[in-house]
Design a protein around this motif. Structure first.
Motif, PDB file in Angstrom:
ATOM      1  N   LEU A  24     -17.560  -7.074 -19.139  1.00  0.00           N
ATOM      2  CA  LEU A  24     -16.277  -7.250 -19.823  1.00  0.00           C
ATOM      3  C   LEU A  24     -15.772  -5.985 -20.514  1.00  0.00           C
ATOM      4  CD1 LEU A  24     -16.582 -10.828 -21.348  1.00  0.00           C
ATOM      5  CD2 LEU A  24     -15.775 -10.112 -19.101  1.00  0.00           C
ATOM      6  N   LEU A  89     -14.472 -11.901 -11.810  1.00  0.00           N
ATOM      7  CA  LEU A  89     -13.527 -11.277 -12.734  1.00  0.00           C
ATOM      8  C   LEU A  89     -12.085 -11.319 -12.238  1.00  0.00           C
ATOM      9  CD1 LEU A  89     -15.575  -8.184 -13.964  1.00  0.00           C
ATOM     10  CD2 LEU A  89     -15.168 -10.350 -15.133  1.00  0.00           C
ATOM     11  N   TRP A  92      -9.953 -12.727 -14.978  1.00  0.00           N
ATOM     12  CA  TRP A  92      -9.960 -11.705 -16.036  1.00  0.00           C
ATOM     13  C   TRP A  92      -8.911 -10.624 -15.722  1.00  0.00           C
ATOM     14  CZ3 TRP A  92     -12.283 -10.398 -20.657  1.00  0.00           C
ATOM     15  CH2 TRP A  92     -12.258  -9.056 -21.019  1.00  0.00           C
TER      16      TRP A  92
END
Length: 190
Positions: A24, A89, A92
């Protein structure tokens, strides 16, 4: 005791899991600090935390709850961070490219993907904490362990058996609840 400690510990572990997840990009300092803090919390056994906290706060359930919560935060935080690292991801990237902040991307992109695993780990930890609560009472940290210590010291074998049976039944109930909640969360997510 176990329920409150699990709630506090899992909440703290969740907050530390996001910066502890390497994928992250929270920054190397935040990553290292959160990882080392999680390691420190799960390295020290609950009984040692309980002894220290009984000395600091006195005999009672507060010391027990805090001891279990500290260890739970370390254990859950590591498991939560690994679940986050194993997630895709794509969502994200979508939230970030739409102008979302790092925290918003964690909340709206990552958390929904890993929620079933986090719930499962937290409820598993609740089972562990129930057993821990029955042990740390022996050092004055309150809870069912204190009652168990008292009946053992007076050789009340029927009461010992009843308490142990209740602990076993509670663990079984938690396991059944865990399965039901996890399937409900998975059903909602699909």
């Amino acid at each position: 005791m176990a329920a409150l400690a699990t709630l506090l510990g899992a909440g703290a572990g969740l907050l530390l899991a996001f910066p502890a997840a390497r994928n992250l990009g929270a920054g190397m300092v935040a990553y290292q600090l959160s990882r080392r803090l999680l390691e420190a919390m799960r390295t020290v056994p609950e009984i040692v935390f309980a002894l220290i906290l009984v000395w600091a706060f006195g005999v009672g359930a507060l010391a027990g709850v805090l001891a279990i919560a500290l260890h739970t935060a370390g254990a859950c935080g590591k498991l939560f961070a690994e679940s986050i690292e194993n997630t895709g991801l794509g969502a994200w990237a979508g939230v970030r490219s739409a102008g979302g902040t790092w925290a918003q991307a964690c909340r709206f992109a990552i958390l929904p993907q890993v929620a079933p695993n986090l719930l499962s780990y937290a409820l598993l930890r609740f089972e562990v904490n129930l057993r821990s609560a029955s042990v740390i009472g022996f050092v004055g940290a309150g809870g069912i362990g204190e009652e168990l210590y008292n009946v053992i010291s007076f050789n009340y074998y029927e009461e010992i058996s009843a308490i142990l049976l209740l602990i076993i039944l509670a663990v079984v109930a938690i396991d059944l609840l865990s399965e039901r909640l996890r399937h409900r969360v998975i059903g909602v997510m699909q």
